[in-house]
Design an enzyme around this catalytic site. Structure first.
Site, PDB file in Angstrom:
ATOM      1  N   HIS A  98       0.819  -1.220   0.000  1.00  0.00           N
ATOM      2  CA  HIS A  98       0.000   0.000   0.000  1.00  0.00           C
ATOM      3  C   HIS A  98       0.853   1.272   0.000  1.00  0.00           C
ATOM      4  CE1 HIS A  98      -3.056   2.945   0.869  1.00  0.00           C
ATOM      5  NE2 HIS A  98      -2.477   3.223   2.027  1.00  0.00           N
ATOM      6  N   HIS A 100       3.350   7.194   5.415  1.00  0.00           N
ATOM      7  CA  HIS A 100       2.102   7.833   5.855  1.00  0.00           C
ATOM      8  C   HIS A 100       1.281   7.025   6.852  1.00  0.00           C
ATOM      9  CE1 HIS A 100       0.026   5.497   2.668  1.00  0.00           C
ATOM     10  NE2 HIS A 100      -1.086   5.750   3.366  1.00  0.00           N
ATOM     11  N   ASP A 101       1.443   5.715   6.899  1.00  0.00           N
ATOM     12  CA  ASP A 101       0.679   4.900   7.847  1.00  0.00           C
ATOM     13  C   ASP A 101       1.517   4.366   9.008  1.00  0.00           C
ATOM     14  OD1 ASP A 101      -1.883   5.118   6.817  1.00  0.00           O
ATOM     15  OD2 ASP A 101      -1.662   3.405   5.467  1.00  0.00           O
ATOM     16  N   GLU A 126       0.228   5.781  12.438  1.00  0.00           N
ATOM     17  CA  GLU A 126      -1.165   5.374  12.651  1.00  0.00           C
ATOM     18  C   GLU A 126      -1.299   3.870  12.891  1.00  0.00           C
ATOM     19  OE1 GLU A 126      -5.137   5.513   9.906  1.00  0.00           O
ATOM     20  OE2 GLU A 126      -3.870   7.306   9.919  1.00  0.00           O
ATOM     21  N   ASP A 127      -0.499   3.064  12.203  1.00  0.00           N
ATOM     22  CA  ASP A 127      -0.720   1.611  12.204  1.00  0.00           C
ATOM     23  C   ASP A 127       0.410   0.767  12.785  1.00  0.00           C
ATOM     24  OD1 ASP A 127      -3.184   2.040  11.038  1.00  0.00           O
ATOM     25  OD2 ASP A 127      -2.464   1.738   9.002  1.00  0.00           O
ATOM     26  N   ASP A 130      -3.411   8.308  -1.693  1.00  0.00           N
ATOM     27  CA  ASP A 130      -3.877   7.289  -0.752  1.00  0.00           C
ATOM     28  C   ASP A 130      -5.323   6.898  -1.064  1.00  0.00           C
ATOM     29  OD1 ASP A 130      -3.807   5.629   1.636  1.00  0.00           O
ATOM     30  OD2 ASP A 130      -4.862   7.234   2.684  1.00  0.00           O
TER      31      ASP A 130
END
Length: 192
Positions: free
Chosen positions: A48, A74-75, A78-79, A135
């Site tokens: 991704h 970017h994640d 967050e993840d 995204d």
């Protein structure tokens, strides 16, 4: 054609940019190593962020290495267990700030996070808007071609409607990406 000192300077910058992008890709790969997408094939999650970075460069014509790096990362906050301080230490403030603008606060309920994406989209920096466009484009393509296991048609339809509301706040950022998103929305019967 540039010669002498200026040509060498350009080559050094290009080499440094390439190394930075590779460091970010490696960092993201390590952080996301045990994660999988929610599709039937359980695709490795790292596909991704790499795909988002690729959309920016190949389809959006973006060459800013910091934006490409932010797409790769970017994640991560967050993840994964990554912190903004860790990103800043490894990749500097500009990349970290772009990632921060793209990061949902996971302590909030899902509906509130989704609403904040809509509300905050238009106030994002140009760089963060680029990452958000790519995204959403990646996620919408996935939703069409490899939907998450267990997602009903209604849940998928609601995602398209929500994504379109987010995209409205990102308009005027990158014509090429926005046209591709408009085609997806049009195919789903949503008017731009």
């Amino acid at each position: 054609m540039a010669t002498g000192k200026s040509a060498n300077f350009g080559a050094k910058n290009q080499a440094a940019d390439t190394l930075l992008i590779l460091r970010c890709a490696n960092f993201a790969a390590v952080k996301h190593k045990d994660q999988r997408r929610k599709n039937a094939d359980k695709t490795p999650y790292i596909n991704h962020p790499i795909g988002v970075a690729n959309i920016l460069s190949e389809e959006g014509g973006i060459t800013d290495p910091d934006v490409i790096c932010a797409a790769l990362l970017h994640d991560t906050v967050e993840d994964t267990n990554t912190t903004f301080e860790e990103l800043k230490t490894h990749f500097g403030s500009r990349i970290t700030n772009i990632v921060a603008e793209c990061t949902d606060d996971k302590s909030l309920p899902s509906d509130e996070r989704k609403q904040l994406q809509i509300v905050n989209a238009s106030g994002s920096s140009h760089e963060a808007k680029l990452v958000k466009l790519a995204d959403k484009l990646y996620n919408l393509r996935d939703l069409t071609n490899e939907p998450p296991v267990g997602w009903s048609e209604e849940k998928r339809a609601n995602y398209y409607v929500w994504a379109q509301k987010v995209i409205e706040g990102l308009k005027g950022t990158n014509d090429a990406l926005e046209r591709k998103l408009d085609v997806i929305f049009s195919e789903k019967g949503l008017k731009p």
